[in-house]
Design an enzyme around this catalytic site. Structure first.
Site, mmCIF file in Angstrom:
data_model
loop_
_atom_site.group_PDB
_atom_site.id
_atom_site.type_symbol
_atom_site.label_atom_id
_atom_site.label_comp_id
_atom_site.label_asym_id
_atom_site.label_seq_id
_atom_site.Cartn_x
_atom_site.Cartn_y
_atom_site.Cartn_z
ATOM 1 N N PHE A 89 1.102 -0.933 -0.222
ATOM 2 C CA PHE A 89 -0.539 -0.180 -0.316
ATOM 3 C C PHE A 89 0.571 1.601 -0.007
ATOM 4 O O PHE A 89 0.846 1.618 1.286
ATOM 5 C CB PHE A 89 -0.577 0.029 1.582
ATOM 6 C CG PHE A 89 -1.656 -1.119 1.494
ATOM 7 C CD1 PHE A 89 -2.528 -1.335 0.423
ATOM 8 C CD2 PHE A 89 -1.661 -2.507 1.982
ATOM 9 C CE1 PHE A 89 -4.002 -2.748 1.010
ATOM 10 C CE2 PHE A 89 -2.575 -4.123 1.735
ATOM 11 C CZ PHE A 89 -3.797 -3.551 1.857
ATOM 12 N N GLU A 104 2.305 7.068 -4.198
ATOM 13 C CA GLU A 104 3.492 7.504 -5.521
ATOM 14 C C GLU A 104 4.731 8.303 -4.909
ATOM 15 O O GLU A 104 4.090 9.229 -4.548
ATOM 16 C CB GLU A 104 3.483 7.454 -6.609
ATOM 17 C CG GLU A 104 2.729 6.582 -8.001
ATOM 18 C CD GLU A 104 2.619 7.172 -9.800
ATOM 19 O OE1 GLU A 104 2.908 8.250 -10.135
ATOM 20 O OE2 GLU A 104 1.072 6.863 -10.153
ATOM 21 N N LYS A 107 -6.236 -4.833 -1.460
ATOM 22 C CA LYS A 107 -6.331 -3.972 -2.023
ATOM 23 C C LYS A 107 -6.871 -3.220 -3.052
ATOM 24 O O LYS A 107 -6.430 -2.233 -3.191
ATOM 25 C CB LYS A 107 -4.600 -5.083 -2.975
ATOM 26 C CG LYS A 107 -4.616 -3.537 -3.990
ATOM 27 C CD LYS A 107 -3.015 -3.035 -3.343
ATOM 28 C CE LYS A 107 -2.402 -2.142 -4.237
ATOM 29 N NZ LYS A 107 -1.569 -1.616 -3.539
ATOM 30 N N ASN A 116 -7.825 1.028 -2.767
ATOM 31 C CA ASN A 116 -7.820 1.640 -4.082
ATOM 32 C C ASN A 116 -9.094 2.238 -4.736
ATOM 33 O O ASN A 116 -8.965 3.383 -5.333
ATOM 34 C CB ASN A 116 -6.556 0.836 -4.575
ATOM 35 C CG ASN A 116 -5.418 1.521 -4.608
ATOM 36 O OD1 ASN A 116 -4.975 1.365 -3.131
ATOM 37 N ND2 ASN A 116 -4.512 0.177 -4.859
ATOM 38 N N LEU A 146 -10.019 14.521 -0.771
ATOM 39 C CA LEU A 146 -10.832 15.499 -0.909
ATOM 40 C C LEU A 146 -9.814 16.796 -1.960
ATOM 41 O O LEU A 146 -10.268 17.920 -1.313
ATOM 42 C CB LEU A 146 -10.963 16.070 0.556
ATOM 43 C CG LEU A 146 -12.511 14.457 0.837
ATOM 44 C CD1 LEU A 146 -12.937 15.253 2.423
ATOM 45 C CD2 LEU A 146 -13.299 13.991 0.002
ATOM 46 N N CYS A 194 -2.343 1.784 -10.128
ATOM 47 C CA CYS A 194 -3.309 1.238 -9.142
ATOM 48 C C CYS A 194 -4.270 1.733 -9.576
ATOM 49 O O CYS A 194 -4.890 1.176 -9.945
ATOM 50 C CB CYS A 194 -2.526 1.551 -7.955
ATOM 51 S SG CYS A 194 -1.308 0.580 -7.917
ATOM 52 N N LYS A 243 -6.117 0.625 -13.309
ATOM 53 C CA LYS A 243 -6.117 -0.731 -13.451
ATOM 54 C C LYS A 243 -6.938 -1.665 -12.064
ATOM 55 O O LYS A 243 -7.651 -2.122 -12.999
ATOM 56 C CB LYS A 243 -4.826 -0.840 -13.542
ATOM 57 C CG LYS A 243 -4.264 -2.759 -13.289
ATOM 58 C CD LYS A 243 -2.993 -2.953 -12.948
ATOM 59 C CE LYS A 243 -2.689 -2.210 -11.641
ATOM 60 N NZ LYS A 243 -1.312 -2.600 -11.066
#
Length: 153
Positions: free
Chosen positions: A29, A32, A81, A85, A127, A137, A140
């Site tokens: 988790f 980037e 996961k 996401n 937010l 991620c 996808k």
């Protein structure tokens, strides 16, 4: 990866005569630009394993990492996961839609988001209105979750 991947790997191991080999899901988790920090100080460590010994080995790999450990079934770990996401992508999409309504009504989306984020049930994270979500991620995994839901009826 879609829920059920661990089952397919387990079956392939069994068919190859490797029934003794463990199989686990241990999703990461990381965000980037923050991968190392997120890895070393995670909100949670999720371990999905069918065998207790496999779960213990994965837990030992993380013994120097400071974060709460949750041991689940393989399918549940795979779903965590995707669900996490999807929820983050939903929050981003939601605030962007609210921004559109704010523009049409004269409301200030930053003020609205700040007030929404003060609710402890919702929190202030993700937010910030903008161009939408990016990275590999969210798009996808949103597609994977949508496909899984469609294929499940």
């Amino acid at each position: 990866m879609p829920v059920g991947t661990g089952d397919r790997v387990r079956s392939a191991l069994d068919e190859a005569g490797l029934a003794h080999a463990g199989c686990a899901a241990n999703p990461e988790f990381t965000a980037e630009g923050k991968a190392v920090d997120d890895f070393l100080r995670p909100d949670r460590i999720v371990i999905g394993a069918a065998e207790g010994r496999t779960a213990q080995l994965i837990k030992e790999l993380h013994e120097d990492i400071d974060g709460p450990v949750q041991t689940l079934s393989v399918a549940s770990a795979e779903m965590v996961k995707l669900a996490a996401n999807a929820l983050l992508a939903t929050k981003i999409t939601f605030i962007n839609e609210i921004a559109t309504v704010c523009e049409a009504t004269g409301a200030d989306v930053d003020q609205v988001a700040e007030a929404i984020g003060m609710d402890h049930r919702l929190g202030p994270h993700f937010l910030k209105a903008g161009l939408g979500y990016r990275g590999s991620c969210f798009p996808k995994e949103s597609r994977v979750l949508r496909a899984m839901a469609s294929n499940s009826g």
